[in-house]
Design an enzyme around this catalytic site. Structure first.
Site, PDB file in Angstrom:
ATOM      1  N   ARG A 120       7.483  24.351 -12.183  1.00  0.00           N
ATOM      2  CA  ARG A 120       7.626  25.741 -12.614  1.00  0.00           C
ATOM      3  C   ARG A 120       7.891  25.756 -14.118  1.00  0.00           C
ATOM      4  O   ARG A 120       8.721  24.977 -14.624  1.00  0.00           O
ATOM      5  CB  ARG A 120       8.790  26.415 -11.884  1.00  0.00           C
ATOM      6  N   HIS A 171      -2.035  26.565 -13.724  1.00  0.00           N
ATOM      7  CA  HIS A 171      -1.332  26.512 -12.429  1.00  0.00           C
ATOM      8  C   HIS A 171      -2.304  26.188 -11.290  1.00  0.00           C
ATOM      9  O   HIS A 171      -2.487  26.992 -10.364  1.00  0.00           O
ATOM     10  CB  HIS A 171      -0.576  27.830 -12.168  1.00  0.00           C
ATOM     11  N   GLU A 230       4.346  32.649 -17.553  1.00  0.00           N
ATOM     12  CA  GLU A 230       3.063  32.686 -16.879  1.00  0.00           C
ATOM     13  C   GLU A 230       2.684  34.112 -16.480  1.00  0.00           C
ATOM     14  O   GLU A 230       3.560  34.821 -15.952  1.00  0.00           O
ATOM     15  CB  GLU A 230       3.210  31.829 -15.611  1.00  0.00           C
TER      16      GLU A 230
END
Ligand code: DGY
Length: 343
Positions: A237, A284, A266
């Site tokens: 993350r 991602h 993000e």
């Protein structure tokens, strides 16, 4: 069968969607295959839902659960990380939260190794060089990178994905250490506190869950304690790393490079990262293998249907409906960090 619909925030592909449609439940799917629903669309479509199948791009919080109504029984995440879900708010409303552990372990570990290879052997830079049709001479320093064999890999967050990465790294001849509780070696992996790992590793790969204790786990102080030639890989993350501090360290070559699949804000990317040639960036895609994504969708669907059919979820995150054992405990000892989960 409960009354109310199952809301699915993205088309999950032909096979999973067929299973859902044949389940006997009314299914409402967000029509855009690629873009997530807006907050307004979400709030509108969860109204009256008994279950929600969601990707990590959607915030699942108290407001949303209240908008859905008291008949909402399950939020099934198509992800292993559930930091987008307020699990406490769900539990307090009797809503079971589930995730998709195990099925994406290999895909994510593969990407971590891919980023490391790309970074250490400068594959992306070399590709761009050829496409620019730059004159190519056989000089010995042409895209000189770093071998993997003999380097030390430090894994932060030693759960299933960390273990899968360790297996791959050992096959490449790397020494593997992990920030994990206990001491000594287990399965060829030496355990040590985080601070010691940061000062020892040539490559640091993050696999911890995101929570209040792991946000900015890697900041200016931690980066300063790394070896000067160290590289950081993050497929977990984005907010685990303080991106401003990382960009500073990469700019002044305090560390050698970074391979990032996830970002602090993000889908926005820190503009400083985009200017650097010592980073490899991917959007991602840790779990983005066709077979993996299908397995994730199928597991999320099974979880949702199991809760609605009262047979108990396969992989619950919340204690509601849990059969007790959770296999995804990931600890990052020292600095007071030690939490469950995995990303
Ligand atoms: C997860 O499952 O948490 C991944 O980040 C999704 O790609």
């Amino acid at each position: 069968m409960a009354n109310g619909h199952l809301y699915v925030t993205r088309d999950l592909g032909p096979e999973p969607m067929q299973i859902l449609r044949e389940s006997g439940h009314e299914v409402v799917v967000h029509p855009d295959r690629d873009l997530p629903p807006t907050r307004e669309e979400l709030l509108e479509h969860v109204n009256g839902a008994v279950g929600i199948i969601t990707l990590l791009t959607e915030a699942m919080d108290a407001e949303l659960f209240d908008r859905a109504g008291p008949q909402l029984k399950v939020v099934a995440a198509v992800s292993v990380g559930t930091d987008n879900i307020d699990v406490h708010a769900a539990e307090s409303r009797g809503i079971t939260v589930t995730n998709t552990p195990d099925v994406l372990t290999d895909a994510t570990a593969d990407l971590a190794i891919g980023l490391l290879l790309a970074l250490n052997r400068r594959i992306v830079e070399a590709d761009a060089f050829l496409r620019r049709s730059e004159p190519w001479s056989w000089g010995p320093r042409l895209f000189l990178g770093r071998d993997l064999a003999g380097e030390t890999l430090g894994i932060v967050g030693y759960g299933r994905i960390g273990e899968a990465l360790a297996t791959r790294a050992r096959a490449f001849g790397m020494r593997v250490i992990a920030a994990a509780s206990g001491s000594g070696s287990r399965g060829g992996v030496e355990r040590m506190p985080l601070d010691e790992l940061l000062a020892t590793a040539d490559v640091i790969s993050l696999h911890a869950p995101l929570n209040g204790e792991t946000r900015h786990l890697i900041g200016a102080r931690q980066i300063a304690s790394m070896k000067p030639g160290a590289v950081i890989i993050n497929t977990a993350r984005g907010p685990l790393i303080d991106e401003d501090a990382l960009v500073d360290a990469l700019r002044n070559r305090r560390i050698r490079g970074a391979g990032l699949d996830v970002f602090e804000h993000e889908p926005a990317i820190h503009p400083g990262l985009l200017e650097l040639d010592n980073v490899v960036l991917t959007p991602h895609i840790g779990s983005a293998g066709e077979q993996t994504r299908t397995r994730m969708a199928l597991l999320a669907i099974k979880n949702a249907l199991a809760v609605l059919d009262h047979s108990g979820p396969l992989t619950p995150v919340s204690t509601l409906g849990s059969t007790g054992s959770r296999r995804d405990a990931v600890t990052v000892p020292s600095a007071g960090v030690g939490k469950q989960g995995e990303s």
